[in-house]
Design a protein around this motif. Structure first.
Motif, PDB file in Angstrom:
ATOM      1  N   GLN A  13       0.880  -1.185   0.072  1.00 42.96           N
ATOM      2  CA  GLN A  13      -0.127   0.010   0.083  1.00 42.96           C
ATOM      3  C   GLN A  13       0.875   1.252   0.094  1.00 42.96           C
ATOM      4  O   GLN A  13       2.136   1.306   0.435  1.00 42.96           O
ATOM      5  CB  GLN A  13      -0.929   0.043   1.264  1.00 42.96           C
ATOM      6  CG  GLN A  13      -1.873  -0.915   1.263  1.00 42.96           C
ATOM      7  CD  GLN A  13      -3.115  -0.797   2.161  1.00 42.96           C
ATOM      8  OE1 GLN A  13      -2.685  -0.564   3.254  1.00 42.96           O
ATOM      9  NE2 GLN A  13      -4.288  -1.113   2.147  1.00 42.96           N
ATOM     10  N   ALA A  14       0.333   2.455  -0.469  1.00 40.14           N
ATOM     11  CA  ALA A  14       1.161   3.524  -0.460  1.00 40.14           C
ATOM     12  C   ALA A  14       1.304   3.967   0.763  1.00 40.14           C
ATOM     13  O   ALA A  14       0.471   3.685   1.946  1.00 40.14           O
ATOM     14  CB  ALA A  14       0.013   4.535  -1.047  1.00 40.14           C
ATOM     15  N   LYS A  87       5.049   5.216  -3.223  1.00 39.39           N
ATOM     16  CA  LYS A  87       3.824   6.000  -3.851  1.00 39.39           C
ATOM     17  C   LYS A  87       3.388   5.093  -4.942  1.00 39.39           C
ATOM     18  O   LYS A  87       4.124   4.410  -5.519  1.00 39.39           O
ATOM     19  CB  LYS A  87       4.360   7.298  -4.403  1.00 39.39           C
ATOM     20  CG  LYS A  87       4.928   8.294  -3.455  1.00 39.39           C
ATOM     21  CD  LYS A  87       5.543   9.513  -3.971  1.00 39.39           C
ATOM     22  CE  LYS A  87       6.062  10.404  -2.836  1.00 39.39           C
ATOM     23  NZ  LYS A  87       6.862  11.911  -3.499  1.00 39.39           N
ATOM     24  N   PRO A  88       2.168   5.379  -5.573  1.00 40.61           N
ATOM     25  CA  PRO A  88       1.681   4.600  -6.836  1.00 40.61           C
ATOM     26  C   PRO A  88       2.623   4.701  -7.858  1.00 40.61           C
ATOM     27  O   PRO A  88       2.704   4.038  -8.630  1.00 40.61           O
ATOM     28  CB  PRO A  88       0.480   4.938  -6.716  1.00 40.61           C
ATOM     29  CG  PRO A  88      -0.178   5.581  -5.467  1.00 40.61           C
ATOM     30  CD  PRO A  88       0.955   6.080  -4.913  1.00 40.61           C
ATOM     31  N   GLU A  89       3.136   5.938  -8.023  1.00 41.42           N
ATOM     32  CA  GLU A  89       4.008   6.029  -9.074  1.00 41.42           C
ATOM     33  C   GLU A  89       5.512   5.522  -9.182  1.00 41.42           C
ATOM     34  O   GLU A  89       6.214   5.496 -10.047  1.00 41.42           O
ATOM     35  CB  GLU A  89       4.347   7.726  -9.298  1.00 41.42           C
ATOM     36  CG  GLU A  89       4.809   8.463  -8.040  1.00 41.42           C
ATOM     37  CD  GLU A  89       3.445   9.167  -7.236  1.00 41.42           C
ATOM     38  OE1 GLU A  89       2.476   8.531  -7.156  1.00 41.42           O
ATOM     39  OE2 GLU A  89       3.804  10.279  -6.979  1.00 41.42           O
ATOM     40  N   THR A  91       5.480   2.154  -8.765  1.00 40.00           N
ATOM     41  CA  THR A  91       5.035   1.013  -9.244  1.00 40.00           C
ATOM     42  C   THR A  91       5.581   0.523 -10.798  1.00 40.00           C
ATOM     43  O   THR A  91       5.747   1.456 -11.667  1.00 40.00           O
ATOM     44  CB  THR A  91       3.334   0.912  -9.730  1.00 40.00           C
ATOM     45  OG1 THR A  91       2.620   0.933  -8.578  1.00 40.00           O
ATOM     46  CG2 THR A  91       3.002  -0.475 -10.259  1.00 40.00           C
ATOM     47  N   SER A 121      -0.320   0.230  -4.303  1.00 40.89           N
ATOM     48  CA  SER A 121      -1.757   0.619  -4.591  1.00 40.89           C
ATOM     49  C   SER A 121      -2.290   1.705  -3.527  1.00 40.89           C
ATOM     50  O   SER A 121      -1.524   2.148  -2.644  1.00 40.89           O
ATOM     51  CB  SER A 121      -2.472  -0.476  -3.936  1.00 40.89           C
ATOM     52  OG  SER A 121      -2.368  -0.883  -2.691  1.00 40.89           O
ATOM     53  N   SER A 122      -2.930   2.514  -4.174  1.00 40.11           N
ATOM     54  CA  SER A 122      -3.286   3.781  -3.441  1.00 40.11           C
ATOM     55  C   SER A 122      -4.446   3.895  -2.368  1.00 40.11           C
ATOM     56  O   SER A 122      -5.001   2.485  -2.370  1.00 40.11           O
ATOM     57  CB  SER A 122      -3.920   4.845  -4.520  1.00 40.11           C
ATOM     58  OG  SER A 122      -4.896   4.369  -5.337  1.00 40.11           O
TER      59      SER A 122
END
Length: 122
Positions: A13-14, A87-89, A91, A121-122
């Protein structure tokens, strides 16, 4: 010849953390600079971090500075990437690489691992 095998990827998770490892074969590991790169879907491979053969010099991409830490254990032929505050970015598929120079340029590295997937994941 150096063979590299990454591990430690996964789904997080984020805000979470992961530690990637890259195990190298061969007795000359300690003579190589090591780098981490990543590639997200439909994007070019980008530099993440690099560390000199001795571990005394390290460089980071601005996007990960302060959150990621690269380190190495030459006795274990392993380089690590500690990733915090994900962070999701972030990924992407993460690759480790070995080369003669401590550089941000991917084309300066001679050996590459197969990659490990990191999904945030956000």
């Amino acid at each position: 010849q150096v063979q590299l095998v990454e591990s430690g990827g996964g789904l997080v998770q984020a805000g979470g953390s992961l530690r990637l490892s890259c195990a190298a074969s061969g007795r000359t590991f300690s003579s190589y600079a090591m780098g981490w790169f990543r590639q997200a879907p439909e994007k070019e491979r980008e530099f993440v971090a690099t560390i000199s053969w001795s571990g005394s010099i390290a460089y980071y991409a601005d996007s990960v500075k302060g959150r990621f830490t690269i380190s190495r254990d030459n006795a274990k032929n392993t380089v690590y990437l500690q990733m915090n505050s994900l962070k999701p970015e972030d990924t992407a598929v993460y690759y480790c690489a070995a080369g003669d120079r401590t550089t941000v340029r991917a084309n300066m590295y001679d050996y590459w691992g197969q990659g490990t997937q990191v999904t945030v994941s956000s």
